[in-house]
Design a protein around this motif. Structure first.
Motif, PDB file in Angstrom:
ATOM      1  N   SER A  38      60.100  26.434  34.284  1.00 51.32           N
ATOM      2  CA  SER A  38      60.064  27.415  33.199  1.00 51.32           C
ATOM      3  C   SER A  38      61.335  27.371  32.360  1.00 51.32           C
ATOM      4  O   SER A  38      61.282  27.510  31.130  1.00 51.32           O
ATOM      5  CB  SER A  38      59.839  28.826  33.765  1.00 51.32           C
ATOM      6  N   GLY A  91      59.339  36.238  33.942  1.00 45.74           N
ATOM      7  CA  GLY A  91      58.112  36.108  33.157  1.00 45.74           C
ATOM      8  C   GLY A  91      58.086  37.052  31.969  1.00 45.74           C
ATOM      9  O   GLY A  91      57.743  36.654  30.839  1.00 45.74           O
ATOM     10  N   ALA A  95      56.331  29.080  29.615  1.00 45.63           N
ATOM     11  CA  ALA A  95      57.261  29.476  30.672  1.00 45.63           C
ATOM     12  C   ALA A  95      56.902  30.862  31.210  1.00 45.63           C
ATOM     13  O   ALA A  95      56.977  31.108  32.425  1.00 45.63           O
ATOM     14  CB  ALA A  95      58.692  29.471  30.130  1.00 45.63           C
ATOM     15  N   LEU A 144      53.870  30.572  33.543  1.00 44.62           N
ATOM     16  CA  LEU A 144      54.247  29.989  34.829  1.00 44.62           C
ATOM     17  C   LEU A 144      54.935  31.026  35.732  1.00 44.62           C
ATOM     18  O   LEU A 144      54.607  31.159  36.917  1.00 44.62           O
ATOM     19  CB  LEU A 144      55.170  28.792  34.615  1.00 44.62           C
ATOM     20  N   ALA A 145      55.899  31.753  35.171  1.00 46.98           N
ATOM     21  CA  ALA A 145      56.650  32.716  35.975  1.00 46.98           C
ATOM     22  C   ALA A 145      55.770  33.867  36.445  1.00 46.98           C
ATOM     23  O   ALA A 145      55.856  34.299  37.605  1.00 46.98           O
ATOM     24  CB  ALA A 145      57.837  33.251  35.169  1.00 46.98           C
TER      25      ALA A 145
END
Length: 440
Positions: A27, A93, A175, A178-179
């Motif tokens: 990320s 995130g 990113a 993903l987080a």
């Protein structure tokens, strides 16, 4: 049967921690190619102006990490690893989503501050490894985390460059996804590694502040000496982040494509060393020799890069630099073996703070050295001077490591304070733990 039953959950936990670190690195790697361009847009254009702000962003990020890493470590010692890892994933995130949406430089700067405060899962991940892994296997497990970093460093920037070609904000959205996916995965999968009876009785700000956390390092001679090795090594590593692109362009005429391929090669070699070679080598020669060998290889790699007159010779230094990766996991293993289970989080927080100190000092140090030795005022024209400086730092680290690992372990064991024994506490934990000074 009991051993097999205990091994399966441990492997599942290690797999999740590996994925957590991998996704974290991915990320952050994704935004590497586009963050300067976004800063340039929000700063009103101009590469020089953008470069100034990117430097401010980097220094501020390192400062925030310096403050927050020991806080996360102390929180994980008090409340357990799981909630801290999950909070870190959630915060990262949300922050990436925030940075994808903001339209002003001050707001983007606030986003980077939030990233620095929450993105310290590597600290808690290291403590998690120490919780669930026997002392003799920790070097290999720490190596797997290093491999996750290497894999993320290979894939992240390449993916970020691809998405950045679509839109400058796209990597930030990726990113964030993903987080947040990592947070959801961990919510359902990640077990707690630190039982309630092994946690600190209270959250102590004297340990959670970045300077107070370093007191823990001073209590153990070997740990304190190895912390100096970590600091010198982290500082030496910043030559790659600070001047590699400028150096490769100035000396070899490499453009962004060749630089990208070279960084991918660095990440690939590093991943191989940390994922495979560390686990094979440490059982044969021990952590101490692995640390010393790794530092020697790193010094050779930097010297080769400094003196290489052409690109192919420069590339010869990459395998040596990858073998430097032997030192990190073994150093972590030696340090974790000297600290009791109630202090693993604070130990990793203190070590992360040292890395942040290197991040504050390194970029300015290496860029100034590079600028000086290619200028008309240089005592000698030496573009590779920053890499020679890194090689010298590793020589100093080698001397320190040789000294503190010779007899430091025995002295630490002899000097440990007695633990207050709680009912049902295993004898091995009583002997290994130096928590008797804590209030219970």
């Amino acid at each position: 049967m009991n051993d097999a039953a205990a091994t399966a959950p441990r492997k599942a936990a290690l797999a999740f921690i590996f994925i957590t670190v991998l996704i974290d690195v991915l990320s952050f790697g994704i935004i590497i190619p586009v963050l300067p361009h976004l800063v340039e847009q929000l700063a009103g254009g101009g590469i020089a102006n953008a470069a100034l702000w990117v430097g401010v962003f980097g220094t501020l990020f390192a400062l925030i990490q310096f403050v927050c890493s020991p806080i996360q470590g102390a929180l994980s010692d008090r409340f357990g690893r799981r909630p801290v890892v999950l909070l870190s994933n959630l915060g990262v995130g949300i922050d990436f989503l925030f940075m994808a949406l903001v339209n002003s430089l001050p707001l983007l700067l606030i986003g980077r501050c939030i990233s620095g405060a929450t993105a310290a899962s590597f600290t808690t991940a290291n403590a998690y490894i120490a919780d669930v892994t026997p002392a003799e296997k920790r070097a290999a497990s720490f190596g797997m985390l290093g491999a996750a970093f290497g894999v993320g460093f290979i894939i992240g920037p390449a993916l970020g460059g691809l998405l950045g070609g679509i839109h400058v904000r796209a990597p930030f959205y990726a990113a964030a996804v993903l987080a947040l996916a990592n947070f959801c995965y961990g919510w359902f999968i990640l077990p707690e590694s630190l039982p309630a009876d092994r946690r600190s009785a209270r959250f102590d700000w004297s340990h959670a502040n970045p300077f107070g956390s370093l007191v823990l390092l001073r209590r153990y001679r070997q740990v304190f000496g190895l912390a100096a090795v970590v600091l010198l090594s982290d500082l030496a590593h910043y030559v790659l982040q600070s001047v590699f692109v400028l150096y490769a362009d100035y000396r070899y005429g490499w453009g962004p494509q060749k630089v990208g391929y070279t960084l991918a090669l660095v990440g690939l070699c590093n991943a191989i060393v940390q994922a495979w070679l560390v686990g094979k080598l440490v059982p044969r020669i021990g952590e101490r020799r692995t640390v010393l060998a790794g530092i020697v290889f790193g010094g050779i790699g930097f010297a080769c890069m400094a003196l290489a007159g052409n690109g192919p010779v420069f590339l010869i230094g990459i395998p040596f630099l990858a073998l430097w990766g032997l030192a990190g996991p073994s150093t972590q293993a030696l340090m974790s073996q000297q600290v009791g289970p109630r202090e693993q989080g604070r130990l990793q927080g203190a070590v992360s703070s040292l890395a942040s100190v290197a991040g504050i000092i390194g970029p300015a140090l290496f860029t100034q050295v590079f600028a000086l030795f290619i200028s008309n005022h240089a005592p000698i024209h030496l573009p590779g001077a920053p890499f020679l400086l890194s090689s010298f730092l590793l020589i100093v680290a080698l001397l320190v490591a040789m000294r503190v690992t010779r007899s430091g372990a025995q002295e630490d064991v002899a000097n440990r304070k007695p633990e207050i024994v709680t009912p049902g506490m295993p004898l091995a934990e009583v002997r290994a733990n130096d928590g008797g000074h804590e209030q219970r």
